[in-house]
Design a protein around this motif. Sequence first.
Motif, PDB file in Angstrom:
ATOM      1  N   UNK A  22      41.770 -40.550 -16.252  1.00  0.00           N
ATOM      2  CA  UNK A  22      42.536 -41.529 -17.044  1.00  0.00           C
ATOM      3  C   UNK A  22      43.671 -40.859 -17.824  1.00  0.00           C
ATOM      4  N   UNK A  23      43.422 -39.662 -18.335  1.00  0.00           N
ATOM      5  CA  UNK A  23      44.495 -38.946 -19.051  1.00  0.00           C
ATOM      6  C   UNK A  23      45.626 -38.568 -18.111  1.00  0.00           C
ATOM      7  N   UNK A  24      45.274 -38.086 -16.928  1.00  0.00           N
ATOM      8  CA  UNK A  24      46.285 -37.701 -15.949  1.00  0.00           C
ATOM      9  C   UNK A  24      47.086 -38.924 -15.496  1.00  0.00           C
ATOM     10  N   UNK A  25      46.401 -40.026 -15.242  1.00  0.00           N
ATOM     11  CA  UNK A  25      47.079 -41.256 -14.832  1.00  0.00           C
ATOM     12  C   UNK A  25      48.059 -41.720 -15.912  1.00  0.00           C
ATOM     13  N   UNK A  26      47.631 -41.669 -17.162  1.00  0.00           N
ATOM     14  CA  UNK A  26      48.505 -42.075 -18.264  1.00  0.00           C
ATOM     15  C   UNK A  26      49.731 -41.162 -18.345  1.00  0.00           C
ATOM     16  N   UNK A  27      49.503 -39.872 -18.177  1.00  0.00           N
ATOM     17  CA  UNK A  27      50.598 -38.904 -18.260  1.00  0.00           C
ATOM     18  C   UNK A  27      51.605 -39.099 -17.138  1.00  0.00           C
ATOM     19  N   UNK A  28      51.116 -39.424 -15.931  1.00  0.00           N
ATOM     20  CA  UNK A  28      51.990 -39.577 -14.772  1.00  0.00           C
ATOM     21  C   UNK A  28      52.517 -40.994 -14.588  1.00  0.00           C
ATOM     22  N   UNK A  29      51.947 -41.946 -15.335  1.00  0.00           N
ATOM     23  CA  UNK A  29      52.337 -43.345 -15.165  1.00  0.00           C
ATOM     24  C   UNK A  29      51.758 -43.952 -13.894  1.00  0.00           C
ATOM     25  N   UNK A  30      50.596 -43.445 -13.473  1.00  0.00           N
ATOM     26  CA  UNK A  30      49.931 -43.932 -12.273  1.00  0.00           C
ATOM     27  C   UNK A  30      48.790 -44.865 -12.657  1.00  0.00           C
ATOM     28  N   UNK A  31      48.334 -45.667 -11.705  1.00  0.00           N
ATOM     29  CA  UNK A  31      47.166 -46.512 -11.928  1.00  0.00           C
ATOM     30  C   UNK A  31      45.909 -45.643 -11.893  1.00  0.00           C
ATOM     31  N   UNK A  32      44.901 -46.063 -12.647  1.00  0.00           N
ATOM     32  CA  UNK A  32      43.631 -45.338 -12.685  1.00  0.00           C
ATOM     33  C   UNK A  32      42.485 -46.268 -12.298  1.00  0.00           C
ATOM     34  N   UNK A  33      41.608 -45.756 -11.465  1.00  0.00           N
ATOM     35  CA  UNK A  33      40.407 -46.478 -11.059  1.00  0.00           C
ATOM     36  C   UNK A  33      39.199 -45.567 -11.248  1.00  0.00           C
ATOM     37  N   UNK A  34      38.123 -46.114 -11.803  1.00  0.00           N
ATOM     38  CA  UNK A  34      36.852 -45.407 -11.913  1.00  0.00           C
ATOM     39  C   UNK A  34      35.938 -45.989 -10.841  1.00  0.00           C
ATOM     40  N   UNK A  35      35.577 -45.173  -9.864  1.00  0.00           N
ATOM     41  CA  UNK A  35      34.776 -45.637  -8.732  1.00  0.00           C
ATOM     42  C   UNK A  35      33.447 -46.252  -9.157  1.00  0.00           C
ATOM     43  N   UNK A  36      32.900 -45.796 -10.271  1.00  0.00           N
ATOM     44  CA  UNK A  36      31.622 -46.352 -10.743  1.00  0.00           C
ATOM     45  C   UNK A  36      31.717 -47.858 -10.983  1.00  0.00           C
TER      46      UNK A  36
END
Length: 187
Positions: A22-36
């Motif tokens: 989630x931190x990396x996605x926020x930094x890159x402006x990408x979408x984040x998904x948690x498979x769980x």
Amino acid sequence: MMVPGSHTGRPCQGRKRTTVGSRLAAKLGWKFYDADNYHPLENKKKMAGGTPLNDEDRIPWLCTLHSILRREDSSRQDAILACSALKKMYRHILVNGASAIETEQPEEKPSLKILFVHLDGPIDIIAGRLEKRRGHFMPPELLKSQFDTLEPPSAPENFITVSLEKPLPEIVLEIESAILQGEALVE
């Protein structure tokens, strides 16, 4: 596309995988998904009861995750998926979908371009983090089964290994640097 936390080498559970992703996605402006979040109720009940998932349990879930990544790729949206893809076959399904089930051989032209980030760490550190996690369906007792299931990544898989013993900002920076340096097949 990238998948940090397809923990090949050592399964990384819970907050670290999700936090890094989630931190990396926020930094890159990408979408984040948690498979769980995409496990069917039957899988969650099975794990909550202390029974490890088998291939039959995981394959439909992995196909769902592939569909999500495919949809994002079709819309030219980069995404990060935090997922314990412990076996080579599981990672193959994430890249190629259901067609990967019939063949163990990697396809010449993968369906999706994914960088798998292996968050590597000793079982005692991961177990300590699991003990602190609250409200999750997978009990810490299943950690050993994940280590037993684990198939570390190898060529020709596209992956990097990052130690989860490093501080969080350093982990995120290392993955971001790999992407920016072109180690990732990001489109």
